[in-house]
Every structure is written in structure tokens, then in C-alpha cells.
Design a protein around this motif. Structure first.
Motif, short mmCIF file in Angstrom:
data_model
loop_
_atom_site.label_atom_id
_atom_site.label_comp_id
_atom_site.label_asym_id
_atom_site.label_seq_id
_atom_site.Cartn_x
_atom_site.Cartn_y
_atom_site.Cartn_z
N ALA A 1 0.54 119.71 55.53
CA ALA A 1 1.99 119.51 55.57
C ALA A 1 2.32 118.05 55.88
CB ALA A 1 2.61 120.42 56.63
N ALA A 2 1.42 117.39 56.62
CA ALA A 2 1.62 115.98 56.97
C ALA A 2 0.26 115.36 57.27
CB ALA A 2 2.53 115.86 58.19
N HIS A 3 0.16 114.05 57.10
CA HIS A 3 -1.09 113.37 57.40
C HIS A 3 -0.83 111.89 57.69
CE1 HIS A 3 -1.12 111.54 53.33
NE2 HIS A 3 -0.66 112.72 52.94
N THR A 4 -1.77 111.26 58.39
CA THR A 4 -1.69 109.83 58.69
C THR A 4 -3.10 109.31 58.94
OG1 THR A 4 -0.56 108.16 60.05
CG2 THR A 4 -1.44 110.07 61.21
N SER A 5 -3.31 108.01 58.79
CA SER A 5 -4.66 107.44 58.91
C SER A 5 -4.65 106.13 59.68
CB SER A 5 -5.27 107.20 57.52
OG SER A 5 -5.35 108.38 56.77
N ARG A 6 -5.79 105.82 60.30
CA ARG A 6 -6.03 104.54 60.97
C ARG A 6 -7.47 104.12 60.69
NH1 ARG A 6 -2.27 104.55 65.39
NH2 ARG A 6 -0.27 104.55 64.30
N MET A 7 -7.77 102.84 60.93
CA MET A 7 -9.12 102.34 60.77
C MET A 7 -9.60 101.71 62.07
SD MET A 7 -10.72 100.06 57.68
CE MET A 7 -9.88 98.51 58.01
N ALA A 8 -10.81 102.09 62.49
CA ALA A 8 -11.42 101.54 63.70
C ALA A 8 -12.63 100.70 63.30
CB ALA A 8 -11.86 102.66 64.64
N THR A 9 -12.61 99.41 63.64
CA THR A 9 -13.67 98.48 63.28
C THR A 9 -14.37 98.00 64.54
OG1 THR A 9 -12.39 97.74 61.37
CG2 THR A 9 -14.24 96.35 62.07
N GLU A 10 -15.68 98.17 64.57
CA GLU A 10 -16.47 97.76 65.73
C GLU A 10 -16.35 96.26 65.97
OE1 GLU A 10 -21.05 98.38 67.42
OE2 GLU A 10 -20.60 98.65 65.28
N LYS A 11 -16.18 95.88 67.23
CA LYS A 11 -16.10 94.47 67.59
C LYS A 11 -17.51 93.90 67.70
CE LYS A 11 -11.95 95.07 70.45
NZ LYS A 11 -11.42 94.99 71.84
N LYS A 12 -17.78 92.80 66.98
CA LYS A 12 -19.09 92.18 67.06
C LYS A 12 -18.94 90.67 66.95
CE LYS A 12 -22.69 95.39 66.28
NZ LYS A 12 -24.06 95.51 65.79
N LYS A 13 -19.80 89.99 67.65
CA LYS A 13 -19.83 88.53 67.58
C LYS A 13 -20.50 88.11 66.29
CE LYS A 13 -21.64 84.49 70.04
NZ LYS A 13 -22.48 84.04 71.19
N ASP A 14 -19.92 87.13 65.60
CA ASP A 14 -20.52 86.59 64.39
C ASP A 14 -21.73 85.75 64.78
OD1 ASP A 14 -21.23 85.29 62.07
OD2 ASP A 14 -19.15 84.89 61.46
N PRO A 15 -22.96 86.14 64.34
CA PRO A 15 -24.14 85.40 64.75
C PRO A 15 -24.15 83.95 64.28
CG PRO A 15 -24.67 86.96 63.00
CD PRO A 15 -23.28 87.28 63.49
N THR A 16 -23.35 83.62 63.25
CA THR A 16 -23.32 82.23 62.79
C THR A 16 -22.62 81.33 63.80
OG1 THR A 16 -21.26 82.64 61.57
CG2 THR A 16 -23.32 82.94 60.37
N ASP A 17 -21.90 81.92 64.78
CA ASP A 17 -21.24 81.12 65.80
C ASP A 17 -22.25 80.38 66.68
OD1 ASP A 17 -18.83 81.98 64.88
OD2 ASP A 17 -18.54 83.50 66.44
N ASP A 18 -23.50 80.89 66.74
CA ASP A 18 -24.51 80.28 67.58
C ASP A 18 -25.24 79.13 66.90
OD1 ASP A 18 -23.98 82.00 69.66
OD2 ASP A 18 -25.42 83.50 68.95
N ALA A 19 -25.01 78.94 65.62
CA ALA A 19 -25.70 77.88 64.89
C ALA A 19 -25.23 76.51 65.34
CB ALA A 19 -25.48 78.05 63.39
N THR A 20 -26.16 75.57 65.56
CA THR A 20 -25.80 74.23 66.00
C THR A 20 -25.87 73.22 64.88
OG1 THR A 20 -28.08 73.84 66.69
CG2 THR A 20 -26.55 74.68 68.35
#
Length: 258
Positions: free
Chosen positions: A100-119
Motif C-alpha cells: 500500500a506504501a513504500h519508501t527507501s534509504r541507502m546506508a553507506t559504510e564510512k571508510k577512510k580513503d587509503p590514498t589519503d596516506d600517500a605522500t
């Protein structure tokens, strides 16, 4: 694999499977109502479902928001074998049966981008960049759809999914918005055990040179409401690492349906 990453960021779709390729739970009744003088189940309204679906800040370790790209129209998601349509539609976030009714959401896991550690650029040379990108996509993306039904609609809709899992164990083909795809097998899995009854399964395409590409889903009945969870993890697929529908998402959503 670029198409796969794009699809994972947006809605879970059959187009993802096309681009990537070159358990029954407890049952405490049928949910029909109207027995022993009890009133038949009444569907929640769209507004009530929006109050009960997970929201921002309610799932530890996950960002919750709208489904990027939206949920496809039911009539745009069809299987070559009509018995398999409940499975295919669950995989694309479409509520089973006739809600009769419906709704949706999206859950995205939080993760650190490993390229942030590149020097320096040297840190990402010799294949390290590809490895870093793979790690950056190693996160669970889950579409949650809540749907509410009158009478015994929720139990009937869940049964249609459970029956489809069994009938389509050997695989099936399908189409979403003109995009064709194929799953080579469907396997029932152990469900989370939440709600009155549930079914969990994995649909896999392992016909391509990249190997098995699994999508995981679970449908749970909470009275006259069904919660459908569909999860993909592109990084896990790339590294052949096992993953499933994340427990924190299921736990948080189940808590809001009590």
C-alpha cells in the motif's frame, strides 16, 4: 570495473551485474489477521513508513541518505522466468508484492580513503594505486526498502520471495530499464533472525572472467511491514573477500519497527 563502481554509488541495479560480467527464518504466523476476533492487519501510510525507516545518524559507522539514482519502477524490472521476479526486484530495492506504501534509504559504510596516506606519486606506483582504489571501494552499500501491506499482504509477499529463491536456484536472466543481465545461481543464506519471519539469499553471476560477483539480500516481516535489504561491496568483489548484509543496518532498522 568502472561501471561497477558507478552502479555501487547509485541504486543497486541489474545494470551493475551486466557491466561486471565480460535463510528461511522463524515463522510465528501468516500475518493475515482477522482470526479469533482480532482485526486484520492495516498498512502503514507513506508518512508513517518515513518515520520508521533508518535516518541520518541512526546507524553507527554508516552514512544514511536518499537512494542515489532512485528505486526503479516495478514494471521496468522483469525476469525471463516470471517466478524469479520477486528475487530480481528485491535485488533492485523494489518492494515485493503489492504494498500500500513504500519508501527507501541507502546506508553507506564510512571508510577512510587509503590514498589519503600517500605522500608522493611514488607511493602509488607499481600497481599500488590500483590496490588503493580497490581498498577505497571495500565498503558495504545497502539499500533499505520498507513496504506496508493490508491484511495478509506482507506474509504473502515474503512467501513469494522465499518461493522464488528455491525455484531460481539454478540462475535466471532479467532486464531492468532495457539493461540485460544474468545470475548463474541463487543461494539461500542464514537470515538475521529479526522480525516474525525472514529469508536471506545471495544471487551470483560467476560467468565472467572476473569470477563470482555476488549480491546479498534479506527480506524481513515485521507485522504488516516488510524490510528489504540489498547490499553490494565492489572492493570485496575485486579481492574475492566474503561480505553480507551488514548487521548494524539490520539492527538499527529492526529497532525502529518494534
Amino acid at each position: 570495473m568502472r561501471l561497477c563502481a558507478t552502479a555501487a554509488v547509485g541504486a543497486l541495479s541489474l545494470a551493475l551485474i551486466t557491466g561486471c560480467s565480460d535463510g528461511g527464518g522463524k515463522d510465528s504466523g501468516d500475518g493475515t489477521g482477522g482470526k479469533d476476533g482480532k482485526p486484520a492487519a492495516k498498512a502503514l501510510s507513506a508518512a508513517e513508513l518515513k518515520q520508521r525507516i533508518i535516518a541520518k545518524g541512526e546507524v553507527p559507522g554508516y552514512e544514511v541518505g536518499s537512494v542515489q539514482g532512485g528505486i526503479p519502477s516495478k514494471d521496468k524490472v522483469t525476469a525471463g522466468d516470471s517466478r524469479c521476479e520477486p528475487v530480481l526486484r528485491a535485488l533492485t530495492g523494489v518492494a515485493p508484492g503489492e504494498p500500500a506504501a513504500h519508501t527507501s534509504r541507502m546506508a553507506t559504510e564510512k571508510k577512510k580513503d587509503p590514498t589519503d596516506d600517500a605522500t608522493s606519486l611514488d607511493d602509488l606506483a607499481d600497481g599500488k594505486f590500483e590496490d588503493a582504489i580497490g581498498k577505497s571501494m571495500d565498503l558495504d552499500v545497502t539499500v533499505v526498502t520498507l513496504a506496508s501491506y493490508d491484511g495478509g499482504g506482507a506474509a504473502a509477499a515474503l512467501k513469494s520471495v522465499s518461493d522464488a529463491v528455491k525455484a531460481c536456484a539454478g540462475g535466471f536472466s532479467g532486464v531492468q530499464d532495457g539493461e540485460k543481465g544474468e545470475f548463474t545461481k541463487v543461494t539461500e543464506e542464514k537470515s538475521s533472525g529479526t522480525g516474525e519471519e525472514s529469508v536471506a539469499f545471495t544471487a551470483t553471476n560467476d560467468s565472467g572472467k572476473e569470477g563470482a560477483m555476488p549480491l546479498h539480500a534479506e527480506v524481513v516481516r515485521h507485522g504488516s511491514t516488510l524490510a528489504t535489504y540489498t547490499t553490494i561491496n565492489i572492493g570485496a568483489m575485486m579481492s574475492k573477500k566474503a561480505y553480507t548484509v551488514p548487521a548494524p543496518v539490520v539492527k538499527a532498522q529492526a529497532a525502529k519497527l518494534k
